[in-house]
Enzyme design. Structure first.
Site, PDB file in Angstrom:
ATOM      1  N   HIS A 362       0.714  -1.276   0.087  1.00  0.00           N
ATOM      2  CA  HIS A 362       0.033   0.017  -0.155  1.00  0.00           C
ATOM      3  C   HIS A 362       0.859   1.331   0.002  1.00  0.00           C
ATOM      4  O   HIS A 362       0.338   2.360   0.184  1.00  0.00           O
ATOM      5  CB  HIS A 362      -1.039   0.193   1.191  1.00  0.00           C
ATOM      6  CG  HIS A 362      -2.044  -0.773   1.246  1.00  0.00           C
ATOM      7  ND1 HIS A 362      -3.232  -1.018   0.690  1.00  0.00           N
ATOM      8  CD2 HIS A 362      -1.822  -2.115   1.830  1.00  0.00           C
ATOM      9  CE1 HIS A 362      -3.924  -1.888   0.953  1.00  0.00           C
ATOM     10  NE2 HIS A 362      -2.999  -3.000   1.486  1.00  0.00           N
ATOM     11  N   LYS A 552      -8.807  13.304   4.933  1.00  0.00           N
ATOM     12  CA  LYS A 552      -7.675  12.441   4.710  1.00  0.00           C
ATOM     13  C   LYS A 552      -6.804  12.616   5.975  1.00  0.00           C
ATOM     14  O   LYS A 552      -6.582  13.696   6.440  1.00  0.00           O
ATOM     15  CB  LYS A 552      -7.110  12.217   3.479  1.00  0.00           C
ATOM     16  CG  LYS A 552      -6.487  13.457   2.885  1.00  0.00           C
ATOM     17  CD  LYS A 552      -6.031  13.551   1.633  1.00  0.00           C
ATOM     18  CE  LYS A 552      -7.099  13.455   0.384  1.00  0.00           C
ATOM     19  NZ  LYS A 552      -7.065  12.266  -0.186  1.00  0.00           N
ATOM     20  N   ARG A 553      -5.790  11.452   6.290  1.00  0.00           N
ATOM     21  CA  ARG A 553      -4.975  11.831   7.103  1.00  0.00           C
ATOM     22  C   ARG A 553      -4.036  13.023   6.552  1.00  0.00           C
ATOM     23  O   ARG A 553      -3.822  13.324   5.572  1.00  0.00           O
ATOM     24  CB  ARG A 553      -3.997  10.282   7.344  1.00  0.00           C
ATOM     25  CG  ARG A 553      -4.645   9.246   8.062  1.00  0.00           C
ATOM     26  CD  ARG A 553      -5.152   9.610   9.501  1.00  0.00           C
ATOM     27  NE  ARG A 553      -3.762   9.566  10.238  1.00  0.00           N
ATOM     28  CZ  ARG A 553      -3.344   8.816  11.019  1.00  0.00           C
ATOM     29  NH1 ARG A 553      -4.135   7.812  11.323  1.00  0.00           N
ATOM     30  NH2 ARG A 553      -2.190   8.806  11.886  1.00  0.00           N
ATOM     31  N   LYS A 558       0.360  14.400   0.928  1.00  0.00           N
ATOM     32  CA  LYS A 558      -1.062  14.592   0.653  1.00  0.00           C
ATOM     33  C   LYS A 558      -1.354  16.285   0.398  1.00  0.00           C
ATOM     34  O   LYS A 558      -2.356  16.445   0.000  1.00  0.00           O
ATOM     35  CB  LYS A 558      -2.101  14.004   1.704  1.00  0.00           C
ATOM     36  CG  LYS A 558      -2.028  12.542   1.750  1.00  0.00           C
ATOM     37  CD  LYS A 558      -3.067  12.145   2.873  1.00  0.00           C
ATOM     38  CE  LYS A 558      -2.828  10.660   3.178  1.00  0.00           C
ATOM     39  NZ  LYS A 558      -3.690   9.717   2.057  1.00  0.00           N
ATOM     40  N   THR A 660      -9.105   6.053  -1.809  1.00  0.00           N
ATOM     41  CA  THR A 660     -10.214   5.585  -2.102  1.00  0.00           C
ATOM     42  C   THR A 660     -11.408   6.553  -1.731  1.00  0.00           C
ATOM     43  O   THR A 660     -12.397   6.395  -2.213  1.00  0.00           O
ATOM     44  CB  THR A 660     -10.518   4.408  -1.113  1.00  0.00           C
ATOM     45  OG1 THR A 660      -9.988   4.867   0.204  1.00  0.00           O
ATOM     46  CG2 THR A 660      -9.575   2.995  -1.337  1.00  0.00           C
ATOM     47  N   LYS A 664     -15.098   7.704  -3.445  1.00  0.00           N
ATOM     48  CA  LYS A 664     -16.417   8.080  -2.833  1.00  0.00           C
ATOM     49  C   LYS A 664     -16.827   9.357  -3.237  1.00  0.00           C
ATOM     50  O   LYS A 664     -18.280   9.686  -3.527  1.00  0.00           O
ATOM     51  CB  LYS A 664     -16.272   7.972  -1.340  1.00  0.00           C
ATOM     52  CG  LYS A 664     -15.525   6.511  -0.579  1.00  0.00           C
ATOM     53  CD  LYS A 664     -15.145   6.571   0.602  1.00  0.00           C
ATOM     54  CE  LYS A 664     -14.249   5.308   1.011  1.00  0.00           C
ATOM     55  NZ  LYS A 664     -13.543   5.237   2.051  1.00  0.00           N
TER      56      LYS A 664
HETATM   57  C1  26Q Z   1       3.423   0.211  10.538  1.00  0.00           C
HETATM   58  C2  26Q Z   1       4.348  -0.155  11.521  1.00  0.00           C
HETATM   59  C3  26Q Z   1       4.008   0.472  12.603  1.00  0.00           C
HETATM   60  C4  26Q Z   1       2.844   1.422  13.012  1.00  0.00           C
HETATM   61  C5  26Q Z   1       1.948   1.788  12.003  1.00  0.00           C
HETATM   62  C6  26Q Z   1       2.185   1.188  10.663  1.00  0.00           C
HETATM   63  C7  26Q Z   1       1.292   1.531   9.447  1.00  0.00           C
HETATM   64  C8  26Q Z   1       0.067   1.689   9.974  1.00  0.00           C
HETATM   65  C9  26Q Z   1      -0.971   1.932   8.806  1.00  0.00           C
HETATM   66  C10 26Q Z   1       1.922   1.621   8.155  1.00  0.00           C
HETATM   67  C11 26Q Z   1       0.935   2.279   7.349  1.00  0.00           C
HETATM   68  C12 26Q Z   1      -0.460   2.040   7.687  1.00  0.00           C
HETATM   69  C13 26Q Z   1      -1.343   2.598   6.676  1.00  0.00           C
HETATM   70  C14 26Q Z   1      -1.328   2.752   5.297  1.00  0.00           C
HETATM   71  C15 26Q Z   1      -2.443   3.236   4.427  1.00  0.00           C
HETATM   72  O1  26Q Z   1      -3.547   3.685   4.926  1.00  0.00           O
HETATM   73  N1  26Q Z   1      -2.203   3.354   3.057  1.00  0.00           N
HETATM   74  C16 26Q Z   1      -3.089   3.625   2.152  1.00  0.00           C
HETATM   75  O2  26Q Z   1      -3.681   2.301   1.850  1.00  0.00           O
HETATM   76  C17 26Q Z   1      -4.998   2.863   0.680  1.00  0.00           C
HETATM   77  C18 26Q Z   1      -5.729   1.481   0.715  1.00  0.00           C
HETATM   78  O3  26Q Z   1      -5.007   0.897  -0.136  1.00  0.00           O
HETATM   79  C19 26Q Z   1      -4.633   3.667  -0.223  1.00  0.00           C
HETATM   80  O4  26Q Z   1      -5.838   4.125  -0.898  1.00  0.00           O
HETATM   81  C20 26Q Z   1      -3.780   4.997  -0.004  1.00  0.00           C
HETATM   82  O5  26Q Z   1      -3.217   5.386  -1.170  1.00  0.00           O
HETATM   83  C21 26Q Z   1      -2.619   4.411   0.968  1.00  0.00           C
HETATM   84  O6  26Q Z   1      -1.819   5.663   1.639  1.00  0.00           O
END
Ligand code: 26Q
Length: 814
Positions: A362, A552-553, A558, A660, A664
């Site tokens: 991702h 979004k975050r 972004k 995503t 929407k």
């Molecule tokens: C990893 C290790 C330790 C702590 C946290 C994490 C961690 C947690 C969440 C690393 C990444 C995430 C989340 C990533 C994320 O949300 N990515 C998004 O995924 C969506 C679904 O595929 C995409 O549409 C977005 O583009 C992408 O940013």
């Protein structure tokens, strides 16, 4: 004794009371209240339990059918499930929404308030977690025998409170009032081991002697698809102490030591890590990852043995999908289980594993790729480190055979042979999986060219694309009932689980009557959003203004920063030309920053500061409002998205894997201003260039500028607008004279600007002014909005799931 099946049929008869009766029965006997004392929350629980009963029938049927047909099973392993509220979704999917509304209103209650008495289940950070939730819905809708596995965090993503424009995190406590959707399964419990050492006996067999043990206990939630035909399970693991109390300590009177152990064990499912692209390499995180992965694998193997008696062909009957690298420890854990518990050779175990696991990537952000210090890894999972070394050994030989050089191989092994400091989870997931997928076409291509370049040369068929999608049940049918009714009136209701039917709306795009009805619905949704904003933050907005939304975050890539700088430029221009015919705008921002991501928090503060100045300037009035809405979550998105005119998808090209939210918004008839990044590229292909506002550098131009470290100053010197804004930020114009507040932001845009805010700024500005012009031609705008709804059907997560089922899982769909 009667066979089980007949008992179930009898039970079904008992349940054939009216829906209203079920609700009343639950209010009295499950909640323990009578109608005169029940509050909204009680009715919400009673309703949930009544609909849950109806789901259980389909749930048992589904389980029995999968078992009887020996259907191939799919397991979706995800650290995050961003579910939101469940009641409205369940009522809708089971076709009881109207009945429930009538019944609740007959009690003299407001149905909306009852539905909203439920707390969001927010067990995720953002897109990755929400995607997992959409996939659960679509697996049930398309009849995939899919089970989700995750962690039952006691505290989901933090609550975002604002203090003087700064983000403050508060613990979230979604379970305090109980969770009506879950079934506790005390009999489904597994031991999870950590630490210790590995003993090798004379015959070469390894035995892991762990030093610590906890238990994982299962909680199940039924997930009904459209029309409830198929009901899958989301199984979340909760941690508890392995031996109920340390009896020895307890008997010795050392209650505190005994309680302390319990707390340590339970910490594992206590809280969600709140970082999204800035992983923290902390011990607890690694333990969480192993905790839920090991429990899930034990559980699926136990289930496998109820149908088959050898694990030889595991991959023919089971497909495991790893949602990013977070469960990548599944690779050595499955090999370990096969070797240590079932006596397979390493070679056979590795082979079976590589036919069973699949990995979705991702993100390409280098800092987001998970890696663990080798020492920490060895301390917590010594046997897994041994197995990783075996994987690297076997992989080295494979790579030599296809002619790769030693130094190339070193870069793609799990542990670099000369810099033995890190265990690289991306490489581990790639090497251990049968297929690896990206989440949009562009992102998949970039994966091949960048992070997985050498692994891709070695396995040219492994990387495939499965572009993300969103569930039309939650993201149109439920959140936008006005639009749903109009669409159903025109083309029937088949679009709900066959979203490409929306194409049939194209013929109405220029029909003035249809345009009016379509835009009247948008207008109602904007009024609903305006009321929501008024209630939540006390700001009054004009519903006739253009609603321009970025939710979004908060992250540099972004580029919320570029958006707020554009708002400042617009403010300046309005001040300079107060009598020009400005298109009124409401600019809405919402999103959480990772607690340790200081720059993201300063960006939030800047948005709040600009809002303060702009919103209180009498000369500006209704022409421009800037809003930061605190505590963005799924439920807020359900109000914001249907009320949007303009959707901001403005990431630095090459950095948003898919997005995503973009889908929407477009489905609900907001037009997109965006870069050619992630799934925006495919949206443009489906919508046509005339129906989306694209601007800015493409991924290759961005990469080129980043590579040669191009200086932002060369661009700034030619932009009056940027110079003025920078001057204002430096002089304290938005910060009560505090000249230091935005120091980091300023240093960034003036000296590095890695995310290319500066070189994209003028094009963004010009595109926004073009958008103002188009908005002033209502019928042109309406046509574009209708074509957005009509042409977004491909972006249903049902299509995505069918793609996974066909190309990755090799499992049937209905
Ligand atoms: C990893 C290790 C330790 C702590 C946290 C994490 C961690 C947690 C969440 C690393 C990444 C995430 C989340 C990533 C994320 O949300 N990515 C998004 O995924 C969506 C679904 O595929 C995409 O549409 C977005 O583009 C992408 O940013």
């Amino acid at each position: 004794m009667k066979p089980v099946q007949h008992e179930f049929e009898d039970a079904k008869d008992l349940l054939h009371e009216s829906f209203g009766n079920s609700v009343l029965r639950h209010l009295i006997y499950s909640v323990g209240k009578d109608t005169s004392h029940a509050v909204e929350r009680d009715w919400c629980v009673a309703l949930s339990m009544a609909i849950r009963d109806r789901m259980v029938e389909g749930w048992i049927d589904t389980t029995r059918q999968i078992y009887e047909k020996k259907q191939k099973r799919v397991y979706y392993l995800s650290m995050e499930f961003m579910i939101g509220r469940m009641l409205e979704d369940s009522l809708t999917n089971l076709g009881h929404l109207q009945e429930a509304r009538t019944f609740i209103e007959a009690q003299g209650l407001n149905f909306h308030d009852v539905l909203h008495a439920e707390q969001d289940a927010a067990l995720g950070n953002g897109g990755l977690g929400r995607l997992a939730a959409c996939f659960m819905d679509s697996m049930s809708t398309t009849g995939v025998a899919g089970m989700g596995y995750g962690i039952r965090y006691q505290h989901g993503i933090f609550r975002q409170n604002m203090e003087n424009g700064w983000q403050m995190e508060e613990p979230e406590d979604w379970l305090v009032q109980g969770n009506a959707w879950e079934f506790r399964r005390p009999e489904v419990v597994y031991d999870i081991n950590y630490g210790g050492f590995v003993e090798t006996s004379d015959d070469g067999k390894a035995e892991w002697k762990p030093s610590e043990r906890v238990q994982a206990i299962a909680f199940d939630m039924p997930i009904a698809g459209w029309k409830g035909a198929h009901v899958n399970t989301l199984r979340l693991w909760s941690a508890r102490q392995a031996d109920l109390m340390n009896l020895k300590k307890f008997n010795e009177g050392d209650f505190m030591a005994s309680a302390h152990q319990q707390i340590l064990a339970e910490t594992l499912s206590k809280v969600l890590y709140p970082g999204d692209h800035t992983p923290e390499g902390r011990e607890l995180r690694l333990k969480q990852e192993y905790f839920f992965t090991a429990a899930s694998l034990q559980d699926l193997i136990r289930r496998f043995f109820t149908n088959y008696d050898s694990l030889d062909n595991l991959g023919d009957h089971v497909a495991v999908q790893l949602n990013d690298t977070h469960p990548a420890i599944a690779v050595p854990e499955l090999i370990r289980t096969l070797m240590d518990d079932y006596d397979y050779s390493f070679e056979r175990a590795f082979e079976i594993t590589r036919k069973t696991l699949h990995y979705t990537n991702h993100t390409l952000l280098p800092e987001a790729l998970e890696k663990w210090p080798k020492g920490l890894f060895e301390h917590i999972l010594p046997r897994h480190l041994q197995i990783i070394n075996m994987i690297d050994g076997a992989f080295y030989q494979e790579a030599l055979k296809v002619g790769l050089e030693h130094n190339v191989i070193a870069n793609i092994q799990v542990i670099h042979p000369h810099q033995q400091d890190w265990v690289r989870m991306g490489n581990l997931a790639f090497i251990g999986s049968r297929k690896v997928n990206g989440v949009s076409a562009l992102h998949t291509e970039l994966m091949k060219q960048t992070v997985f370049h050498d692994l891709h040369t070695m396995f040219p068929d492994k990387i495939i694309n499965q572009t993300n999608g969103v569930t039309p049940r939650r993201w149109v049918l439920e959140c936008n009932p006005g639009l749903s009714d109009l669409v159903t009136e025109k083309i029937g209701e088949d679009w709900i689980d066959d979203l490409e039917q929306l194409k049939k709306l194209e013929e109405f795009a220029e029909d003035a009557k249809f345009q009016k009805r379509y835009m009247d619905i948008k207008s109602d949704n904007k009024k609903r959003l305006a009321e929501f904003l008024e209630a939540r933050i006390g700001i009054t907005v004009n519903p006739d203004a253009m609603f321009d939304i970025q939710i979004k975050r908060i992250h540099e890539y972004k580029r919320q920063l570029m958006n707020i700088l554009e708002a400042v430029a617009l403010y300046n221009e309005m001040k300079a030309n107060p009598s020009a015919p400005w298109q009124p705008r409401v600019k809405i921002f919402a999103g959480k920053a990772a607690p340790s991501y200081f720059l993201a928090k300063v960006i939030i503060k800047l948005i709040s500061d600009v809002a303060e100045v702009v919103n209180n300037d009498p000369e500006i009035g209704d022409k421009l409002k800037v809003i930061f809405l605190p505590n963005y979550n799924v439920s807020a998105a359900e109000v914001l998205i249907p009320g949007a005119d303009l959707s901001e998808q403005i990431s630095t090209a090459g950095f948003e894997a898919s997005g995503t939210g973009n889908m929407k918004f477009a489905l609900n008839g907001a037009l997109t201003v965006g870069t050619l990044d992630g799934a925006n590229v495919e949206m443009q292909e489906h919508l046509g260039e005339d129906n989306i506002f694209i601007f800015g550098m493409k991924a290759d131009a961005v990469a080129e500028r980043q590579h040669r470290r191009a200086r932002p100053s060369e661009v700034i010197k030619d932009s009056q607008r940027l110079q003025q804004i920078i001057g204002q930020l430096e002089s304290g114009f938005f910060s009560d004279g505090d000249t230091g507040r935005y120091r980091d932001i300023l240093d960034n845009i003036k000296n590095h600007d890695y995310f290319q805010v500066v070189p994209d700024f003028e094009d963004y500005w010009a595109t926004q002014r073009h958008i103002d012009e188009v908005y002033q031609k209502p019928s042109e705008w309406a046509k574009m909005a209708i074509l957005n709804t009509a042409r977004m059907g491909w972006f249903s997560s049902d299509r995505t799931i069918r793609g996974y089922a066909k190309d990755i899982w090799k499992t049937p769909t209905i």
